[in-house]
Design an enzyme around this catalytic site. Structure first.
Site, PDB file in Angstrom:
ATOM      1  N   GLY A 137     -52.536  -0.113  -3.766  1.00  0.00           N
ATOM      2  CA  GLY A 137     -51.465   0.863  -3.585  1.00  0.00           C
ATOM      3  C   GLY A 137     -50.195   0.349  -4.233  1.00  0.00           C
TER       4      GLY A 137
ATOM      5  N   ASN B  66     -44.306  -4.644   6.943  1.00  0.00           N
ATOM      6  CA  ASN B  66     -43.151  -4.678   7.857  1.00  0.00           C
ATOM      7  C   ASN B  66     -42.229  -3.481   7.605  1.00  0.00           C
ATOM      8  OD1 ASN B  66     -40.457  -5.812   6.351  1.00  0.00           O
ATOM      9  ND2 ASN B  66     -42.265  -6.666   5.374  1.00  0.00           N
ATOM     10  N   HIS B  67     -42.346  -2.850   6.421  1.00  0.00           N
ATOM     11  CA  HIS B  67     -41.454  -1.734   6.110  1.00  0.00           C
ATOM     12  C   HIS B  67     -41.835  -0.443   6.856  1.00  0.00           C
ATOM     13  CE1 HIS B  67     -39.232  -4.322   3.585  1.00  0.00           C
ATOM     14  NE2 HIS B  67     -40.361  -4.744   3.049  1.00  0.00           N
TER      15      HIS B  67
ATOM     16  N   TYR C 145     -42.128   4.293   0.863  1.00  0.00           N
ATOM     17  CA  TYR C 145     -43.194   3.276   0.874  1.00  0.00           C
ATOM     18  C   TYR C 145     -43.560   2.905   2.314  1.00  0.00           C
ATOM     19  CZ  TYR C 145     -44.958  -1.535   0.823  1.00  0.00           C
ATOM     20  OH  TYR C 145     -45.677  -2.683   1.079  1.00  0.00           O
TER      21      TYR C 145
HETATM   22  C1  15L Z   1     -43.523  -5.572   1.097  1.00  0.00           C
HETATM   23  O1  15L Z   1     -44.106  -4.700   1.724  1.00  0.00           O
HETATM   24  C2  15L Z   1     -43.662  -5.703  -0.374  1.00  0.00           C
HETATM   25  O2  15L Z   1     -44.914  -5.254  -0.845  1.00  0.00           O
HETATM   26  C3  15L Z   1     -43.425  -7.133  -0.828  1.00  0.00           C
HETATM   27  O3  15L Z   1     -43.285  -7.157  -2.214  1.00  0.00           O
HETATM   28  C4  15L Z   1     -42.196  -7.779  -0.172  1.00  0.00           C
HETATM   29  O4  15L Z   1     -41.067  -7.257  -0.704  1.00  0.00           O
HETATM   30  C5  15L Z   1     -42.274  -7.627   1.322  1.00  0.00           C
HETATM   31  O5  15L Z   1     -42.590  -6.315   1.752  1.00  0.00           O
HETATM   32  C6  15L Z   1     -41.004  -8.077   2.071  1.00  0.00           C
HETATM   33  O6  15L Z   1     -40.581  -7.416   3.008  1.00  0.00           O
HETATM   34  O7  15L Z   1     -40.499  -9.143   1.723  1.00  0.00           O
END
Ligand code: 15L
Length: 266
Positions: free
Chosen positions: A71, A110-111, A137
């Site tokens: 993804g 975590n996002h 995202y």
């Molecule tokens: C994510 O979900 C990203 O895919 C990764 O590249 C990082 O940026 C990570 O989170 C993060 O929170 O550091």
């Protein structure tokens, strides 16, 4: 459940996929790699899009479990996330259901909860915290977690959704002193998620045993995950380089850090 041995790894050529191609074979898994891009060093990898139903069905045949990483890993236009992350993840679950695959490890992020405020010192954010995506995202990862829940309840596919922090060789920012997941711990956690005798849908955070952690690792430890690394060994160097985060910085305020102000690329 007996331990799965043949594992379909989607997104095998990406950052976390590259780490897991190194880490997982040492636990005895045979990987079937799948990616849109060629997978370096694996001439047998399946080079296809998740939306290619025939390729996905063929890839799914005979596997014991799926580790679904494929993804878009960052903020993007909604339409692109809709195809790659939302429809793509739906296709993976449908193909798993059709092939009788009973275990999925889903790379959430975590996002999905990135607009959660950083906890007070000594407190930790539980996995049951309200979903608060910080981007489209992050929203696509909320969808993935809910989809996993649906397929667990309706079709008996067990999923561990891992809200991955920052999975890199080393932490690269001061925020990542809290959110880092080392490559070795990534392998340990995914192995635990593949082999733990869980049924249904479980959500865990994916970080190392970081001194500055914000997230409760108890649900991951309950799967048998025993993290070995701590980002703290990089703290002095990173703080000398960037300084401590100030309280008005989004990197300080929200656990999703600068994703909370990220726009899709133009
Ligand atoms: C994510 O979900 C990203 O895919 C990764 O590249 C990082 O940026 C990570 O989170 C993060 O929170 O550091």
């Amino acid at each position: 459940m007996t331990e799965p041995r043949t594992v379909l790894l989607t997104g095998a050529a990406g950052g976390v996929g590259t780490i897991l191609r190194t880490e997982l074979p040492s636990y005895g898994y045979r990987l079937r790699n799948f990616d849109r891009a060629p997978v370096p060093g694996d001439p047998e990898a399946i080079t296809a899009d998740l939306l290619d139903s025939e390729a996905l069905a063929a890839a799914m045949a005979g596997v014991d479990a799926v580790v679904h990483l494929a993804g878009i890993p960052l903020e993007a236009e909604f339409a692109d996330l809709l195809a790659a992350n939302i429809d793509g993840t739906y296709r993976v679950y449908e193909a798993a259901r059709a092939a009788g695959v009973r275990r999925v490890v889903y790379a959430s992020s975590n996002h999905a909860v990135g607009f959660t405020e950083r906890p007070e010192p000594g407190e930790l954010v539980p996995v049951e915290t309200e979903l608060r995506p910080d981007t489209y995202y992050g929203l696509s990862k909320c969808f993935g977690e809910n989809l996993a829940s649906l397929y667990a309840d309706r079709h008996g596919i067990d999923t561990v959704s891992i809200r991955i922090g920052s999975c890199f060789e080393h932490p690269e920012t001061v925020r990542q002193l809290a959110t880092w997941l080392s490559p070795g711990d990534c392998g340990r956690l995914v192995h635990a998620a593949l082999s733990a005798p869980v049924s249904g849908h479980r959500v865990v955070y994916g970080i190392s045993a970081n001194t500055r952690a914000w997230w409760d690792l108890a649900p991951a430890r309950a799967l048998g995950y025993q993290p070995q690394d701590d980002a703290e060994v990089f703290a002095a160097k990173l703080i000398a380089e960037y300084g401590e985060l100030s309280e008005d910085d989004v990197e300080f305020r929200y656990i999703g850090g600068d994703f909370t102000r990220m726009e899709p690329p133009k």
